[in-house]
Design an enzyme around this catalytic site. Structure first.
Site, mmCIF file in Angstrom:
data_model
loop_
_atom_site.group_PDB
_atom_site.id
_atom_site.type_symbol
_atom_site.label_atom_id
_atom_site.label_comp_id
_atom_site.label_asym_id
_atom_site.label_seq_id
_atom_site.Cartn_x
_atom_site.Cartn_y
_atom_site.Cartn_z
ATOM 1 C CG ASP A 87 79.964 52.175 54.555
ATOM 2 O OD1 ASP A 87 79.770 50.954 54.407
ATOM 3 O OD2 ASP A 87 79.063 52.980 54.845
ATOM 4 C CB SER B 178 80.555 29.777 58.591
ATOM 5 O OG SER B 178 79.154 29.841 58.406
ATOM 6 C CE1 TYR C 11 76.776 33.987 59.507
ATOM 7 C CE2 TYR C 11 76.227 31.684 59.106
ATOM 8 C CZ TYR C 11 77.139 32.651 59.499
ATOM 9 O OH TYR C 11 78.408 32.282 59.862
ATOM 10 C CE LYS D 291 78.987 33.685 56.725
ATOM 11 N NZ LYS D 291 80.033 34.744 56.626
ATOM 12 C CB THR E 281 85.514 37.272 68.189
ATOM 13 O OG1 THR E 281 84.142 36.826 68.271
ATOM 14 C CG2 THR E 281 86.214 36.583 67.026
#
Length: 289
Positions: free
Chosen positions: A73, A156, A168, A172, A203
């Protein structure tokens, strides 16, 4: 079929139960590497999507490498420390680290302002941002001791354009900066770093999203990258005798593939989305101690 170009090379790929991490691990295995596969999924059903670390490790071995599954983890520093202690004890060092583990909220791509989404969207700062720093911190002594290594961060276009909201995007941007700044510290030890911008990936998660709105995503699957694609790029970058010249850079995977003459197994060349989504911003060469 394995080409054994990475035989004797030891890699750690974090967050590899499924998705990008799984594909990267299998690709490195296809080049003959020993790959430590980390994640939390021990049994099918542990997560909403299929995939386990054991299945990925087995696929790495089937591809021609040696897969080693390690339950970890990445929100728990002690488990991360134990991972790298095991790698050191069993292998004596490390050649490649791929920081891929991240938290992906189920509501990540839902419409709405950031204040309208759950506050635990910020968990990506724990697993995705902080976890990448922690894994790099524990891995660095092993990479330095071996020399000639490579540390990669999967990133990304969300680092440059609005994509899935500010949490997000911030994660990045941050891992891109990790690659830039860690390169400065690692340069004298002949250890390279890079952040690789991946395109849309083929995916199970992507398939599930597309199935919910097939008209919106019509044609996207055909231009998406396989998860293995980035793994082959990592292998090529590691073998590149001029890799230190790229150290610290943020690289668009599709463009790096063109430079190396790599394509998907079916011969398809994934497109770069530079014109549509933006280009990486490279770090200024100034160093302030």
């Amino acid at each position: 079929m394995s080409d054994k170009q990475l035989e004797g090379v030891v890699a750690v790929v974090t967050g590899a139960s499924r998705g990008a991490g799984k594909g990267i691990a299998i690709a490195l295995g296809s080049h003959g590497a020993t790959v430590y596969v980390t994640g939390r999924s021990l049994n099918e059903g542990d997560a909403a999507l299929p995939g386990t670390i054991g299945a990925t490790a087995e696929a790495v071995t089937d591809a021609g490498g040696t897969g080693v599954a390690v339950a970890c983890d990445h929100a728990d520093d002690a488990q991360v420390e134990a991972l790298f202690e095991r790698v050191k004890a069993e292998q004596g060092g490390l050649d490649i680290l791929v920081n891929n583990a991240t938290f992906v909220h189920d509501q990540l791509i839902e419409p709405g302002g950031f204040w309208e989404k759950p506050l635990d969207m910020t968990r990506i700062f724990d697993v995705g941002l902080r976890s990448s720093y922690v894994a790099s911190w524990f891995a660095a002594p092993l990479l330095v001791a071996r020399g000639g290594g490579l540390m990669v961060f999967t990133s990304s276009f969300g680092a440059r354009c609005y994509m899935h909201g500010p949490a997000y995007g911030a994660q990045k941007v941050a891992v891109d900066k990790f690659a830039a700044d860690m390169a400065v510290d690692l340069r004298e030890h002949d250890v390279a770093t890079a952040s690789i911008w991946m395109g849309m990936l083929q995916t199970d998660r992507t398939r599930r999203v597309m199935a919910q709105d097939p008209d919106k995503y019509a044609g996207f699957w055909d231009i998406a990258e396989t998860p293995e694609f980035t793994g082959h790029l990592v292998a090529a970058l590691y073998r590149d005798p001029k890799r230190m010249e790229r150290s610290g850079q943020t690289l668009i995977g599709a463009e790096l593939a063109q430079e190396y003459g790599l394509s998907e197994t079916d011969g398809r060349q994934p497109p770069s989305h530079r014109e549509m989504l933006g280009a990486p911003v490279q770090a200024h060469p100034a160093i302030v101690q």
